[in-house]
Design a protein around this motif. Structure first.
Motif, PDB file in Angstrom:
ATOM      1  N   ARG A   1       2.266   1.939  -3.419  1.00 35.17           N
ATOM      2  CA  ARG A   1       1.238   2.485  -4.323  1.00 35.17           C
ATOM      3  C   ARG A   1       0.971   3.952  -4.000  1.00 35.17           C
ATOM      4  O   ARG A   1       0.846   4.788  -4.898  1.00 35.17           O
ATOM      5  CB  ARG A   1      -0.055   1.676  -4.214  1.00 35.17           C
ATOM      6  N   ASP A   2       0.879   4.271  -2.708  1.00 35.04           N
ATOM      7  CA  ASP A   2       0.644   5.661  -2.306  1.00 35.04           C
ATOM      8  C   ASP A   2       1.786   6.564  -2.760  1.00 35.04           C
ATOM      9  O   ASP A   2       1.564   7.650  -3.299  1.00 35.04           O
ATOM     10  CB  ASP A   2       0.488   5.769  -0.788  1.00 35.04           C
TER      11      ASP A   2
ATOM     12  N   ARG B   1       0.834  -1.206   0.000  1.00 37.40           N
ATOM     13  CA  ARG B   1       0.000   0.000   0.000  1.00 37.40           C
ATOM     14  C   ARG B   1       0.869   1.257   0.000  1.00 37.40           C
ATOM     15  O   ARG B   1       0.599   2.216  -0.717  1.00 37.40           O
ATOM     16  CB  ARG B   1      -0.916  -0.031   1.221  1.00 37.40           C
ATOM     17  N   LYS B   2       1.920   1.249   0.827  1.00 34.59           N
ATOM     18  CA  LYS B   2       2.767   2.445   0.890  1.00 34.59           C
ATOM     19  C   LYS B   2       3.454   2.712  -0.444  1.00 34.59           C
ATOM     20  O   LYS B   2       3.585   3.861  -0.855  1.00 34.59           O
ATOM     21  CB  LYS B   2       3.762   2.365   2.042  1.00 34.59           C
TER      22      LYS B   2
ATOM     23  N   THR C   1       1.999   7.628  -6.450  1.00 36.45           N
ATOM     24  CA  THR C   1       1.125   8.719  -6.889  1.00 36.45           C
ATOM     25  C   THR C   1       1.487  10.045  -6.235  1.00 36.45           C
ATOM     26  O   THR C   1       1.195  11.100  -6.777  1.00 36.45           O
ATOM     27  CB  THR C   1      -0.356   8.403  -6.591  1.00 36.45           C
TER      28      THR C   1
END
Length: 195
Positions: A12-13, A9-10, A16
């Motif tokens: 992917r964050d 998740r980190k 962006t």
């Protein structure tokens, strides 16, 4: 920070929005440091160098884990200490269940005496992946860093130091990086902030 750059998740964050912060807080000392900046991905060489310092199990785990993806539980299974004993008991139990209106062909209803249904929360899938990776690298001391795994570093642009004080009149100092212009070197600017 080292992570799965493909599924976490980190990662992917940060793909962006590369801006991030770190906070270090020491309650007994009433002190805190906050670091803000932009993240960069470490080189493959840097990641491999760090990867090589990890114990073998951690390197296998990095290959096996699809970090932050949901693990799929396996269907329920029945276990017994003795399959032949279970078969004999199962026949008697099936007759008893049928007499009680239980469908012995329905796995959700029929459970032989001495058997318990085993639940799986997805851990079995992870363990299968680990086994596959262990087999892949069996007998190899040098395990390459996975393409999807690597390090991220935070390049500081702002660092704030906070010291708790009586009556909430805290000390706050901030260093902000100023880029150099016209060939001049950049420098850190220090300012005191109001609490």
């Amino acid at each position: 920070m080292y992570t799965n750059l493909g599924t976490s998740r980190k990662a992917r964050d940060l793909a962006t929005n590369p801006h991030a912060s770190l906070v270090f807080y020491w309650p007994p000392l009433q002190r805190q440091v906050r670091v803000e900046g932009v993240t960069e991905t470490n080189s493959r060489e840097e990641s491999q160098t760090y990867f090589d310092t990890r114990v073998r199990g951690s390197r296998i785990g990095a290959w096996a884990s699809r970090q932050s993806t949901v693990l799929t539980p396996k269907p329920r299974t029945k276990s017994s200490s003795s399959s032949s004993a279970a078969a004999a008991v199962g026949s008697e139990n099936a007759q008893q269940q049928q007499a009680n209106g239980v469908d012995s062909n329905n796995p959700d209803q029929a459970v032989a005496d001495g058997e318990e249904e085993e639940e799986d929360d997805g851990r079995a899938q992870l363990e299968e992946w680990v086994h596959e990776v262990e087999e892949r690298f069996k007998g190899q001391d040098k395990i390459p860093v996975p393409d999807f795994w690597g390090g991220l570093r935070l390049v500081p642009q702002r660092v704030e130091f906070w010291q708790g004080r009586e009556s909430r009149l805290h000390d706050r100092f901030v260093y902000e990086w100023e880029e150099g212009v016209d060939g001049k070197e950049g420098k850190w600017r220090l300012e005191r902030l109001s609490p």
